[in-house]
Design an enzyme around this catalytic site. Structure first.
Site, PDB file in Angstrom:
ATOM      1  N   PRO A 151       7.824  -6.237   4.742  1.00  0.00           N
ATOM      2  CA  PRO A 151       7.251  -5.035   3.993  1.00  0.00           C
ATOM      3  C   PRO A 151       6.736  -3.882   4.857  1.00  0.00           C
ATOM      4  CG  PRO A 151       5.563  -6.717   4.833  1.00  0.00           C
ATOM      5  CD  PRO A 151       7.074  -7.430   5.325  1.00  0.00           C
ATOM      6  N   ARG A 209      -4.851   4.548   6.390  1.00  0.00           N
ATOM      7  CA  ARG A 209      -5.224   4.306   5.114  1.00  0.00           C
ATOM      8  C   ARG A 209      -6.659   5.257   4.370  1.00  0.00           C
ATOM      9  NH1 ARG A 209      -3.810  -0.995   3.019  1.00  0.00           N
ATOM     10  NH2 ARG A 209      -5.280  -0.499   1.358  1.00  0.00           N
ATOM     11  N   TYR A 221       0.670  -3.641  11.275  1.00  0.00           N
ATOM     12  CA  TYR A 221       1.541  -4.569  11.273  1.00  0.00           C
ATOM     13  C   TYR A 221       1.853  -5.210  12.690  1.00  0.00           C
ATOM     14  CZ  TYR A 221       2.604  -3.718   6.271  1.00  0.00           C
ATOM     15  OH  TYR A 221       2.655  -3.433   4.882  1.00  0.00           O
ATOM     16  N   ASP A 248       0.810  -1.111  -0.062  1.00  0.00           N
ATOM     17  CA  ASP A 248       0.183   0.163   0.017  1.00  0.00           C
ATOM     18  C   ASP A 248       0.906   1.283   0.003  1.00  0.00           C
ATOM     19  OD1 ASP A 248       1.006  -0.069   2.595  1.00  0.00           O
ATOM     20  OD2 ASP A 248      -0.992  -0.076   3.470  1.00  0.00           O
TER      21      ASP A 248
HETATM   22  P1  FAD Z   1       3.807  -9.657  -7.417  1.00  0.00           P
HETATM   23  O1  FAD Z   1       2.908  -8.688  -7.027  1.00  0.00           O
HETATM   24  O2  FAD Z   1       3.877 -10.774  -6.624  1.00  0.00           O
HETATM   25  O3  FAD Z   1       3.269  -9.777  -8.843  1.00  0.00           O
HETATM   26  C1  FAD Z   1       3.563 -11.018  -9.572  1.00  0.00           C
HETATM   27  C2  FAD Z   1       2.332 -11.545 -10.541  1.00  0.00           C
HETATM   28  O4  FAD Z   1       2.867 -12.767 -11.370  1.00  0.00           O
HETATM   29  C3  FAD Z   1       1.105 -11.822  -9.895  1.00  0.00           C
HETATM   30  O5  FAD Z   1      -0.047 -11.336 -10.454  1.00  0.00           O
HETATM   31  C4  FAD Z   1       1.142 -13.510 -10.202  1.00  0.00           C
HETATM   32  O6  FAD Z   1      -0.277 -13.937 -10.330  1.00  0.00           O
HETATM   33  C5  FAD Z   1       1.664 -13.630 -11.517  1.00  0.00           C
HETATM   34  N1  FAD Z   1       2.285 -14.858 -11.717  1.00  0.00           N
HETATM   35  C6  FAD Z   1       3.065 -15.667 -10.673  1.00  0.00           C
HETATM   36  N2  FAD Z   1       3.331 -16.605 -11.276  1.00  0.00           N
HETATM   37  C7  FAD Z   1       3.092 -16.793 -12.422  1.00  0.00           C
HETATM   38  C8  FAD Z   1       3.376 -17.459 -13.720  1.00  0.00           C
HETATM   39  N3  FAD Z   1       4.125 -18.692 -13.520  1.00  0.00           N
HETATM   40  N4  FAD Z   1       2.527 -17.123 -14.921  1.00  0.00           N
HETATM   41  C9  FAD Z   1       2.180 -16.064 -15.098  1.00  0.00           C
HETATM   42  N5  FAD Z   1       1.872 -15.284 -14.011  1.00  0.00           N
HETATM   43  C10 FAD Z   1       2.377 -15.477 -12.956  1.00  0.00           C
HETATM   44  N6  FAD Z   1       4.331  -5.411   0.328  1.00  0.00           N
HETATM   45  C11 FAD Z   1       4.265  -4.461   1.070  1.00  0.00           C
HETATM   46  O7  FAD Z   1       4.934  -3.415   1.002  1.00  0.00           O
HETATM   47  N7  FAD Z   1       3.330  -4.311   2.288  1.00  0.00           N
HETATM   48  C12 FAD Z   1       2.499  -5.352   2.356  1.00  0.00           C
HETATM   49  O8  FAD Z   1       1.779  -5.352   3.452  1.00  0.00           O
HETATM   50  C13 FAD Z   1       2.303  -6.375   1.721  1.00  0.00           C
HETATM   51  N8  FAD Z   1       1.783  -7.662   1.864  1.00  0.00           N
HETATM   52  C14 FAD Z   1       1.794  -8.622   0.849  1.00  0.00           C
HETATM   53  C15 FAD Z   1       0.767  -9.838   1.207  1.00  0.00           C
HETATM   54  C16 FAD Z   1       0.849 -10.839   0.229  1.00  0.00           C
HETATM   55  C17 FAD Z   1       0.050 -11.892   0.505  1.00  0.00           C
HETATM   56  C18 FAD Z   1       1.812 -10.789  -0.920  1.00  0.00           C
HETATM   57  C19 FAD Z   1       1.881 -11.725  -1.729  1.00  0.00           C
HETATM   58  C20 FAD Z   1       2.640  -9.735  -0.937  1.00  0.00           C
HETATM   59  C21 FAD Z   1       2.669  -8.399   0.023  1.00  0.00           C
HETATM   60  N9  FAD Z   1       3.449  -7.705  -0.279  1.00  0.00           N
HETATM   61  C22 FAD Z   1       3.304  -6.384   0.690  1.00  0.00           C
HETATM   62  C23 FAD Z   1       4.506  -7.476  -1.219  1.00  0.00           C
HETATM   63  C24 FAD Z   1       4.217  -6.737  -2.227  1.00  0.00           C
HETATM   64  O9  FAD Z   1       2.909  -7.017  -2.906  1.00  0.00           O
HETATM   65  C25 FAD Z   1       5.072  -6.911  -3.290  1.00  0.00           C
HETATM   66  O10 FAD Z   1       6.404  -6.582  -2.985  1.00  0.00           O
HETATM   67  C26 FAD Z   1       4.796  -6.556  -4.799  1.00  0.00           C
HETATM   68  O11 FAD Z   1       3.637  -6.605  -5.257  1.00  0.00           O
HETATM   69  C27 FAD Z   1       5.806  -6.830  -5.839  1.00  0.00           C
HETATM   70  O12 FAD Z   1       5.546  -6.801  -6.989  1.00  0.00           O
HETATM   71  P2  FAD Z   1       5.849  -7.929  -8.241  1.00  0.00           P
HETATM   72  O13 FAD Z   1       5.030  -7.291  -9.529  1.00  0.00           O
HETATM   73  O14 FAD Z   1       7.157  -8.163  -8.171  1.00  0.00           O
HETATM   74  O15 FAD Z   1       5.281  -9.206  -7.711  1.00  0.00           O
END
Ligand code: FAD
Length: 700
Positions: A368, A284, A292, A50
Site C-alpha cells: 500500500p 493526515r 508505514y 487514505d
Molecule cells: P475492499 O475495500 O476490501 O472491499 C471489499 C468489500 O467486500 C468489503 O467491504 C468486504 O466486507 C466485502 N466482502 C468481502 N467478502 C464478501 C462476500 N463474500 N460477500 C459480500 N461482501 C463481501 N491501502 C492503502 O492504500 N493503504 C493502506 O494503508 C491500506 N491498509 C489496508 C489495511 C487493511 C486491513 C486492508 C483490508 C486493506 C488496506 N489497504 C490499504 C487496501 C485498500 O483498503 C484496498 O486496496 C481497497 O480498499 C480496495 O478496495 P476494494 O473495494 O477492491 O476492496
C-alpha cells in the site's frame, strides 16, 4: 421449507468497498437497475487506504463530489527524503514536489477511506433516485452462497444468465472479529471504531437487511461484479486465481497523533535509516500522521508467512522510534494500526464470459505504500461500469466488455512491476559508499520515487488499441498481455502511418489517455471553465470539435460541412439517439473555437447542431467555448496546450470515462462515423426507413 424469493436484476455487485461503490455509482448515474450486497453490517471504520491520486479526484469531480474531498482532506505538497549521512545519522537530503507539477488541476491528498465511502453512498442515492425512481442502497449483512452461470444464455442480450443465492446473516456473523490489543492507546485494529463526524447520519449508514437472519434469496442477474476484496468469494466461486507471490518484507502501519521533534512530520517523508529499516510519513487530516514502518525483527517462517499474532502496536512503534532516532517520537492517541506482508499478485483472468467480472483487490494485491490500492480499485470499476451500463441500454456492442480486461489487467501488472522495484529500494539498507554493492543507492531511490510519483498520479494510464480506442501499436505492448484479448484488439489495428498523421493533429491529446484539462471561456456568457468540468460521468460519449478560426470563411465552410453530416437524418448521431430523447442524450458535442470571443456570435457563427434547440428550453448555451482570455482567470491557451492548429482545428472523440478514443481531421467525418459503428449498436436501415430515409451503411 419455504421456497426462497426469486428476483431479476440487471447488475449485482458483491462487496461495498471503494471498487463496489464506484461500480454502483456508474449504475446510478446511468439509470441502470442494480443491487449491491455487503457481508459486513457496518460501514464505519478507521484506517485502511487514505491516499487519493490526482486522477481519482478528477473522477470524483465528474461524479459531483470532489469539493467534499478537497475541503476535508490533507493536501500533500512536498516529499522530503531522509538518509544517513557519513556518520550514519539520518538527515534531510532532498525535497521534491509531491505531485508532478502541472499534471492535473488536483494534487494528491489523503483522507480516511470511510469518508470516501460515505460520499459515494450519498452520491449513489441521489443519482439512482433521480434516474430510476429506485434508489440503490448498500444491502448489509448479506452473503452470497453460490454462483452459477448458464453458458447457453451468455450471448443472449435479454437473458439473466447468472444465478446467485444470497443469505441474510445473523448479527454475529455480520460483525467481524475485532483484534484485541495491548497498546497503550487501547486502539483496536481499526475495523470497527467509529470515526463518525458531524454530518455522518448513522441510521442511513447502518442500514441493515430487513430480512430475518437465515433468509435465502435467489437473484438472477445479467451481470455480476465481484468487488469483494483480497479474499474474494466471487473469485473462488469462478475458480479463478491470483498469480504471484508474497515478499519477505513485513510492514506495520499506525495512524497516530505524534509528539515529536522530527522537523518534517507534516511532510510526506521517505526515511532510510542506516541499520534499522525504513519508514514513510504520511501527514493526515485532524492532526493524524500515518507511519508505514518496516519491521526488520519480524521474519517469515519456512512457509514464507509471518506470524501476525506476534505483531503488536508496541513492537511496531519501537521500530519507528529506532528508525527516526536521534529524533524523539511518542504518542498518546492511536487511531488505527495494522501489519501486513506485501503480496504481489494479479488475476489470470478478470471475467468469465464477460458476464461475471472481478475488480479491485479481488484481482490484484500489492503493497500500500505507493497509495495505489484504493485508487486502482476504484479506477477498475470506473473503467468497467459505463461499459456494462451502455451494453445494457443497447447503445454499445457486447464485445466492448472484453476491453475491461485488456485495459485494466496491464495496469495491475505495471503496478506490481513498479511495486516490486520500489519495495526493494525502499526496504533495502542504504549503501554506505560507492563500494557497498549490497546497499541501495539513494540517487537510484530518488529517481524511482519520482517515476513512481508520475505513475501513482494515475495520469500515465494509456489504454491500448481496441474497438473503443483507435490507435496503432502491437496489442502485446499496448493491451493486456493475455492471448484472450488478442482477437478483439487485432481487429482494431490501423497503420502506424495513418495513426501518426491523426495524432499530429492534436499532439497534446494522446489517444488512449485521459483528456487533460485547460480553461476555456463560454461563448454565451464569458464564464471560464476547466474543460474537464464539462465532462460529467453520465454515460455519454463526447465529440469535442476544435472548430479553429470560425470567423475565417474557409474554415467556417469546413465546419458547416461537418455539421451538415452530423445533423443529417442518416448520421450515426441521429441513428443512435432514441426518437424520444434529446439529441445530446447519447453523444454530447462540445465546441472550442479559436476566434476572438467578442467578435464571434453563438447563433450567427455556429450551426444549430452545436447548440441544439429545444422547444421548451430554447437554445443550449452550454456547449460552445472560446480559446480566449477570461476577465478574472487568465488565458487557458487550450489550442497551444492541446497541440491543435488554430487555423485547421480537429475533432476528438472521448469515451464516457474521458479517455481519448479517436482523433481526426474535420474533413474526416466518415472515419469518425466508422469509430461509432465499431463500438455502438447503430439501428439498422429499417429503423431509419420508418422516418422515410434510406441508409446504405448498416453496422453489423
Ligand atoms: P475492499 O475495500 O476490501 O472491499 C471489499 C468489500 O467486500 C468489503 O467491504 C468486504 O466486507 C466485502 N466482502 C468481502 N467478502 C464478501 C462476500 N463474500 N460477500 C459480500 N461482501 C463481501 N491501502 C492503502 O492504500 N493503504 C493502506 O494503508 C491500506 N491498509 C489496508 C489495511 C487493511 C486491513 C486492508 C483490508 C486493506 C488496506 N489497504 C490499504 C487496501 C485498500 O483498503 C484496498 O486496496 C481497497 O480498499 C480496495 O478496495 P476494494 O473495494 O477492491 O476492496
Amino acid at each position: 421449507s419455504v421456497k426462497p424469493k426469486e428476483s431479476n436484476v440487471d447488475v449485482l455487485i458483491v462487496g461495498a468497498g471503494p471498487a463496489g461503490l464506484m461500480a454502483a455509482a456508474w449504475m446510478a448515474h446511468c439509470g441502470i437497475s442494480a443491487r449491491i450486497v455487503e457481508k459486513r453490517n457496518t460501514k464505519i471504520f478507521t484506517g485502511q487506504a487514505d491516499g487519493l491520486n490526482s486522477r481519482t479526484i478528477e473522477i470524483f469531480d465528474s461524479l459531483g463530489f470532489s469539493d467534499r474531498v478537497w475541503k476535508e482532506s490533507n493536501h500533500m505538497q512536498e516529499i522530503c527524503m531522509w538518509n544517513p549521512n557519513a556518520e550514519g545519522i539520518i538527515h534531510r537530503s532532498d525535497r521534491i514536489p509531491d505531485t508532478v507539477v502541472g499534471i492535473s488541476r488536483y494534487q494528491q491528498c489523503v483522507l480516511n477511506q470511510s469518508r470516501i465511502e460515505r460520499w459515494f453512498i450519498d452520491n449513489i442515492k441521489k443519482y439512482s433516485s433521480k434516474n430510476n425512481n429506485n434508489a440503490i442502497t448498500v444491502e448489509r449483512g448479506i452473503l452470497p452462497e453460490s454462483l452459477v452461470i448458464d453458458e447457453s444464455k451468455v450471448e443472449d442480450d435479454d437473458a439473466y444468465p447468472v444465478t446467485v443465492a444470497l443469505r441474510t446473516l445473523t448479527e454475529e456473523e455480520a460483525t467481524p472479529v475485532q483484534a484485541a490489543t495491548a497498546s497503550k492507546s487501547a486502539a483496536s485494529d481499526g475495523l470497527f471504531r467509529s470515526n463518525l463526524v458531524q454530518d455522518d447520519d448513522e441510521a442511513d449508514l447502518l442500514r441493515k437487511s430487513q430480512s430475518r437472519p437465515g433468509t435465502k434469496e435467489i437473484v438472477h442477474a445479467k451481470y455480476v461484479i465481484g468487488c469483494d476484496g483480497a479474499r474474494s468469494w466471487t473469485r473462488r466461486a469462478l475458480g479463478l486465481e491470483l498469480e504471484g507471490e508474497a515478499t519477505d518484507y513485513i510492514w506495520g502501519v499506525m495512524d497516530i497523533i505524534p509528539i515529536t521533534d522530527f522537523p518534517d512530520i507534516r511532510h510526506r517523508c521517505a526515511v532510510h535509516s542506516a541499520e534499522n529499516g525504513s519508514l514513510m510519513v504520511i501527514p493526515r487530516e485532524n492532526r493524524i500522521v500515518r507511519l508505514y514502518i518496516q519491521l526488520k525483527e519480524v521474519v517469515p517462517d519456512a512457509s514464507g508467512r509471518a506470524d501476525r499474532s506476534k505483531i503488536t502496536p508496541d513492537l511496531i512503534f519501537r521500530a519507528a522510534q529506532k528508525i527516526l532516532a536521534p529524533y524523539k517520537l511518542d504518542y498518546e492517541y492511536c487511531d488505527w494500526w495494522t501489519a501486513y506482508q506485501i503480496g504481489q499478485r494479479v488475476g489470470n483472468s478478470y471475467d468469465v464470459h464477460n458476464r461475471v467480472f472481478l475488480a479491485g483487490d479481488a484481482v490484484h494485491t500489492h503493497s500500500p505504500k505507493a497509495g495505489q490500492g484504493m485508487n486502482v480499485s476504484m479506477q477498475d470499476t470506473f473503467n468497467l461500469g459505463w461499459k456494462v451500463a451502455l451494453v445494457l441500454k443497447g447503445i454499445c456492442k457486447r464485445d466492448i466488455l472484453a476491453t475491461y480486461q485488456s485495459e485494466r489487467r496491464r495496469i495491475a501488472q505495471d503496478l506490481i512491476e513498479f511495486d516490486h522495484k520500489f519495495s526493494r529500494l525502499f526496504s533495502g539498507r542504504p549503501a554506505k559508499d560507492l563500494m557497498d554493492a549490497e546497499g541501495i543507492d539513494m540517487e537510484e531511490f530518488k529517481r524511482a520515487f519520482m517515476r513512481g510519483n508520475l505513475f501513482a498520479s494515475g495520469m500515465q494510464v494509456d489504454y491500448g488499441p481496441s474497438n473503443l480506442v483507435v490507435k496503432s501499436g502491437n496489442w502485446r505492448e499496448l493491451g493486456d498481455r493475455s492471448e484472450k484479448s488478442a482477437k478483439l484488439l487485432a481487429k482494431a489495428k490501423i497503420s502506424d502511418d495513418k495513426f501518426a498523421k491523426k495524432q499530429a493533429l492534436a499532439t497534446g491529446i494522446p489517444v488512449g489517455k485521459r483528456l487533460a484539462s485547460f480553461k476555456v471561456v463560454s461563448q454565451a456568457d464569458a464564464r471560464p471553465w476547466h474543460l474537464q468540468e464539462r465532462l460529467k460521468s453520465d454515460g455519454r460519449f463526447r465529440i469535442v470539435l476544435f472548430a479553429g478560426k470560425i470567423l475565417s470563411p474557409q474554415q467556417k465552410a469546413r465546419v458547416d460541412r461537418f455539421c451538415a453530416k452530423l445533423d443529417a437524418p442518416e448520421s450515426f448521431l441521429r441513428r443512435i439517439t432514441p426518437a424520444d430523447k434529446a439529441i445530446d442524450s447519447v453523444i454530447d458535442v462540445l465546441t472550442i473555437h479559436a476566434s476572438p470571443r467578442k467578435d464571434t456570435e453563438l447563433l450567427r457563427d455556429f450551426p444549430d447542431i452545436l447548440h441544439p434547440f429545444d422547444q421548451h428550453l430554447g437554445w443550449d448555451y452550454t456547449k460552445v467555448y472560446a480559446d480566449d482570455v477570461s476577465y478574472h482567470e487568465g488565458f487557458g491557451n487550450a489550442y497551444k496546450n492541446y497541440g491543435v492548429d488554430k487555423e485547421k482545428g480537429c475533432v476528438v472523440v472521448l469515451r464516457p470515462d474521458h479517455y481519448v478514443a479517436w482523433v481526426g481531421d474535420i474533413d474526416d467525418f466518415e472515419d469518425m462515423e466508422s469509430y461509432f459503428e465499431g463500438c455502438m449498436r447503430l439501428p439498422a436501415v429499417s429503423a431509419a426507413q420508418d422516418v422515410g430515409i434510406v441508409v446504405e451503411t448498416v453496422s453489423s
